[in-house]
Write an enzyme that holds these catalytic residues in place. Structure first.
Site, PDB file in Angstrom:
ATOM      1  N   CYS A 181      10.407 111.293  -9.674  1.00 11.16           N
ATOM      2  CA  CYS A 181      11.508 112.120 -10.168  1.00 11.16           C
ATOM      3  C   CYS A 181      11.038 113.428 -10.796  1.00 11.16           C
ATOM      4  O   CYS A 181      11.616 114.486 -10.559  1.00 11.16           O
ATOM      5  CB  CYS A 181      12.395 111.339 -11.128  1.00 11.16           C
ATOM      6  SG  CYS A 181      11.597 110.853 -12.682  1.00 11.16           S
ATOM      7  N   HIS A 184      13.584 109.180 -16.782  1.00 13.72           N
ATOM      8  CA  HIS A 184      14.057 109.629 -15.470  1.00 13.72           C
ATOM      9  C   HIS A 184      14.748 110.980 -15.624  1.00 13.72           C
ATOM     10  O   HIS A 184      15.406 111.238 -16.632  1.00 13.72           O
ATOM     11  CB  HIS A 184      15.027 108.602 -14.880  1.00 13.72           C
ATOM     12  CG  HIS A 184      15.387 108.850 -13.455  1.00 13.72           C
ATOM     13  ND1 HIS A 184      14.466 108.848 -12.437  1.00 13.72           N
ATOM     14  CD2 HIS A 184      16.581 109.127 -12.871  1.00 13.72           C
ATOM     15  CE1 HIS A 184      15.075 109.099 -11.283  1.00 13.72           C
ATOM     16  NE2 HIS A 184      16.359 109.271 -11.529  1.00 13.72           N
ATOM     17  N   HIS A 243      17.946 113.359  -7.185  1.00 17.97           N
ATOM     18  CA  HIS A 243      16.782 112.816  -7.890  1.00 17.97           C
ATOM     19  C   HIS A 243      15.953 111.977  -6.933  1.00 17.97           C
ATOM     20  O   HIS A 243      16.407 111.606  -5.862  1.00 17.97           O
ATOM     21  CB  HIS A 243      17.233 111.978  -9.096  1.00 17.97           C
ATOM     22  CG  HIS A 243      18.095 110.804  -8.730  1.00 17.97           C
ATOM     23  ND1 HIS A 243      17.822 109.532  -9.132  1.00 17.97           N
ATOM     24  CD2 HIS A 243      19.224 110.705  -7.982  1.00 17.97           C
ATOM     25  CE1 HIS A 243      18.743 108.704  -8.670  1.00 17.97           C
ATOM     26  NE2 HIS A 243      19.611 109.401  -7.969  1.00 17.97           N
TER      27      HIS A 243
END
Length: 190
Positions: free
Chosen positions: A84, A136, A148
């Site tokens: 990510c 994240h 993402h």
């Protein structure tokens, strides 16, 4: 009689083919370019589930579209596999010409927090998934959707999805002072 029917059918099929391939003179190259841009916007906004009116940065949407489906790999930073933060770093480098940090927590230190309701296209979204720390990051696209690198690979998800709704921490917008610093660095290199 059969030969006449075949000749007539052949004649009409040739006429139909010519009518279909007849070209209309191009009124202007600018109009053609605008039409292509409009079609691209329509296409990308439909695929990504983002309202056409929210699609202002075509470079952002093209970048995301090109990376969709790239597999996830922790620590990865290529088309063979990416995580990510590397995806976010690459996007910001290619789309916004900004060199940002490589770790989601470090990236968060570079932004001004933004509420979910105030997110704009290109803002960052941060999550604390099974952790007390930011774990994240994704890029907001509009219409509560974000791009993402997830465990399923690079994808587009919704902030309304119960999973992401549960772990959403904050949105963030790059600090103006950081943007100005990067621009100064770029100008001094040139």
């Amino acid at each position: 009689m059969k030969k006449i029917t075949i000749v007539i059918a052949l004649f009409f099929s040739v006429l139909a083919a010519q009518a279909q391939t007849k070209t209309v003179p191009n009124t202007s190259a600018d109009q053609n370019s605008d039409d292509q841009e409009s079609l691209a916007k329509d296409y990308l906004s439909q695929i990504m589930g983002v309202a056409l009116s929210a699609t202002s940065n075509m470079k952002l949407f093209h970048f995301v579209y090109d990376w969709i489906g790239t597999p996830y790999r922790f620590g990865g930073s290529s088309r063979k596999g990416i995580d990510c933060s590397a995806f976010t770093k690459e996007l910001y480098s290619q789309v916004f010409n900004m060199d940002i940090e490589r770790n989601s927590r470090d990236i968060f230190s570079m932004v001004n927090p933004v509420s979910k309701d105030d997110l704009k296209e290109g803002d960052l979204v941060f999550f604390k998934i099974h952790s007390r720390r930011i774990s994240h990051v994704g890029i907001y696209l509009g219409n509560n959707r974000f791009a993402h690198a997830s465990s399923r690979g690079v994808a587009i998800s919704s902030l309304d999805d119960p999973y992401y709704k549960r772990y959403f921490y904050r949105g963030g917008r790059m600090l103006e002072s950081f943007k100005e610093e990067l621009e100064k660095e770029d100008n001094s290199k040139n």
